[in-house]
Design a protein around this motif. Structure first.
Motif: not given
Length: 108
Positions: A101-108
């Motif tokens: 989830e952290k990785l996903k949020n960094k990409k957004i």
């Protein structure tokens, strides 16, 4: 030397697991159990003896028949052992989910 039998030894064999499954719903005599397998009645009797030694099956003599009945409460020992590892892996998977989830949020 006498071999110690426990519930883990009982469930290690697929034939014994099948016998437990058959007896979980209703008690059966040894001959009825043996009819479901391509092995001798003597071999089935040995499996039943191991299940009896482990406390997973009781055998009652009714006339000339030996009726086997499952004692599934003994499986709670296995369930408890598995639960400790289930909790471990659920924790690991929760950590992985948080990380993703952290990785996903960094990409957004």
């Amino acid at each position: 030397m006498i071999a110690r039998r426990d519930v883990y030894q009982a469930i290690a064999d697929p034939t014994r697991r099948s016998i437990i499954g058959m007896l979980a719903d209703n008690p059966q005599n040894v001959n009825a159990i043996a009819e479901n397998f391509e092995m001798t009645r003597q071999a089935i009797s040995l499996h039943i003896k191991i299940l009896t030694d482990c406390g997973l099956v009781t055998v009652k003599k009714t006339g000339r028949e030996h009726v086997c009945e499952a004692r599934l409460e003994k499986l709670s020992e296995v369930s408890g052992w598995i639960d400790q590892y289930r909790q471990h892996w659920e924790s690991k998977l929760d950590n992985l989910e948080t990380y993703l989830e952290k990785l996903k949020n960094k990409k957004i």
